[in-house]
Design a protein around this motif. Structure first.
Motif, short mmCIF file in Angstrom:
data_model
loop_
_atom_site.label_atom_id
_atom_site.label_comp_id
_atom_site.label_asym_id
_atom_site.label_seq_id
_atom_site.Cartn_x
_atom_site.Cartn_y
_atom_site.Cartn_z
N THR A 181 0.83 -1.21 0.00
CA THR A 181 0.00 0.00 0.00
C THR A 181 0.86 1.26 0.00
O THR A 181 0.44 2.32 -0.48
CB THR A 181 -0.94 -0.02 1.22
N LEU A 187 -1.50 -1.81 -5.63
CA LEU A 187 -2.60 -2.73 -5.31
C LEU A 187 -3.83 -2.36 -6.13
O LEU A 187 -4.23 -1.18 -6.18
CB LEU A 187 -2.93 -2.69 -3.82
N ARG A 188 -4.41 -3.35 -6.81
CA ARG A 188 -5.59 -3.13 -7.65
C ARG A 188 -6.79 -3.85 -7.03
O ARG A 188 -6.67 -4.53 -6.03
CB ARG A 188 -5.35 -3.69 -9.06
N ASP A 189 -7.90 -3.72 -7.74
CA ASP A 189 -9.10 -4.43 -7.31
C ASP A 189 -9.05 -5.88 -7.78
O ASP A 189 -8.52 -6.18 -8.85
CB ASP A 189 -10.36 -3.76 -7.88
N SER A 190 -9.64 -6.77 -6.99
CA SER A 190 -9.78 -8.17 -7.40
C SER A 190 -10.65 -8.23 -8.65
O SER A 190 -11.58 -7.41 -8.79
CB SER A 190 -10.44 -8.93 -6.24
N HIS A 192 -7.59 -8.71 -10.14
CA HIS A 192 -6.21 -8.47 -10.59
C HIS A 192 -5.25 -9.23 -9.67
O HIS A 192 -5.48 -9.30 -8.45
CB HIS A 192 -5.91 -6.97 -10.54
N CYS A 194 -2.47 -8.41 -8.53
CA CYS A 194 -1.90 -7.56 -7.48
C CYS A 194 -3.03 -6.92 -6.67
O CYS A 194 -3.11 -5.68 -6.54
CB CYS A 194 -1.01 -6.49 -8.09
N SER A 195 -3.93 -7.72 -6.18
CA SER A 195 -4.99 -7.26 -5.30
C SER A 195 -4.81 -7.92 -3.94
O SER A 195 -4.16 -8.98 -3.84
CB SER A 195 -6.37 -7.62 -5.87
N GLU A 196 -5.39 -7.31 -2.91
CA GLU A 196 -5.26 -7.90 -1.58
C GLU A 196 -5.77 -9.33 -1.56
O GLU A 196 -5.15 -10.22 -0.98
CB GLU A 196 -6.01 -7.06 -0.54
N GLN A 197 -6.90 -9.55 -2.25
CA GLN A 197 -7.50 -10.89 -2.24
C GLN A 197 -6.55 -11.93 -2.83
O GLN A 197 -6.43 -13.04 -2.31
CB GLN A 197 -8.82 -10.89 -3.03
#
Ligand SMILES: [Zn+2]
Length: 231
Positions: A181, A187-190, A192, A194-197
């Motif tokens: 972060t 960090l992108r949206d799921s 993707h 490179c997302s937290e999920q």
């Protein structure tokens, strides 16, 4: 122990081994990143250089890493740089840090900068075979970087194999996400990669392979057997 993380771009060090690096630093190891294309000048949507470097330093401080060693090689064009120049830059970083463990990209990564970095790092890793004043390397590990390693599909050689696992608690995984972060826009949206999920999902998958909740995994082409680690 001195660990040198040799990567092509800012944020690779966090995506690939941020939690392991933080864990090693917390246990007393000196851990530093050597970032070959530290300016990432050709990166789409890159913030101003001073902002990128501020992000980088915040991320490294959060993980407990030492001062990064920054190269000025061109990103997305590392293949245009003489192999010898990359090798010698990495060798200088190894001498500066007294590195006895190296972590770098997988040599069959989709991202060609990652491939060039890995090849140069493997050549530099043999420094102890060329210089009697350099202590033998203890280990060389390849890491996986989401959004590039998993997209290699074996085209450039073998795909990443998870062989060495570093167990992570929730706190270390969260620290990795917090360090990501620090890099604005990474960090992108799921869904993707490179997302937290997905970062959490990969850590859970690698953890399940090793019988723990979360892990970062590495392919380990070279390791000097450590008897002390058995005690
Ligand atoms: Zn990269």
């Amino acid at each position: 122990m001195s660990v040198l993380i040799v990567v092509a771009h800012p944020d690779d060090e966090v995506l690939g081994c941020g939690a392991t690096a933080s864990l090693l630093a917390a246990r007393g190891a000196t851990v530093r990143a050597c970032i070959l294309s530290a300016k990432a000048a050709a990166r789409r949507g890159r913030p101003e250089l001073d902002e990128l470097h501020a992000d980088m330093r915040r991320a490294q401080a959060l993980l407990g890493l030492g001062e990064p060693i920054l190269g000025d090689f061109p990103n997305i064009k590392l293949n245009t740089v003489a192999h010898l120049d990359l090798v010698q830059f990495i060798e200088a970083a190894m001498l500066e840090t007294g590195a006895d463990v190296l972590i770098t990209h997988h040599p069959s990564d989709l991202n060609d900068d990652h491939v060039q970095t890995s090849r140069a790092c493997q050549a530099a890793a043999r420094l102890f075979q060329r210089r009697s004043d350099v202590a033998p390397l203890k280990a060389l590990h390849f890491m996986e970087v989401l959004s590039s390693t998993e997209w290699a599909f074996g085209a450039g050689g073998d795909q990443f194999r998870a062989e060495t696992f570093c167990e992570l608690g929730e706190n270390m995984l969260q620290k990795k996400l917090d360090a990501l972060t620090c890099y604005r826009g990474v960090l992108r949206d799921s869904p993707h990669p490179c997302s937290e999920q997905v970062v959490r999902a990969l850590a859970a998958l690698r953890g399940s392979q090793a019988g723990v909740q979360y892990a970062e995994a590495f392919q380990t082409p070279f390791r000097l057997f450590d008897f002390d680690a058995l005690s």
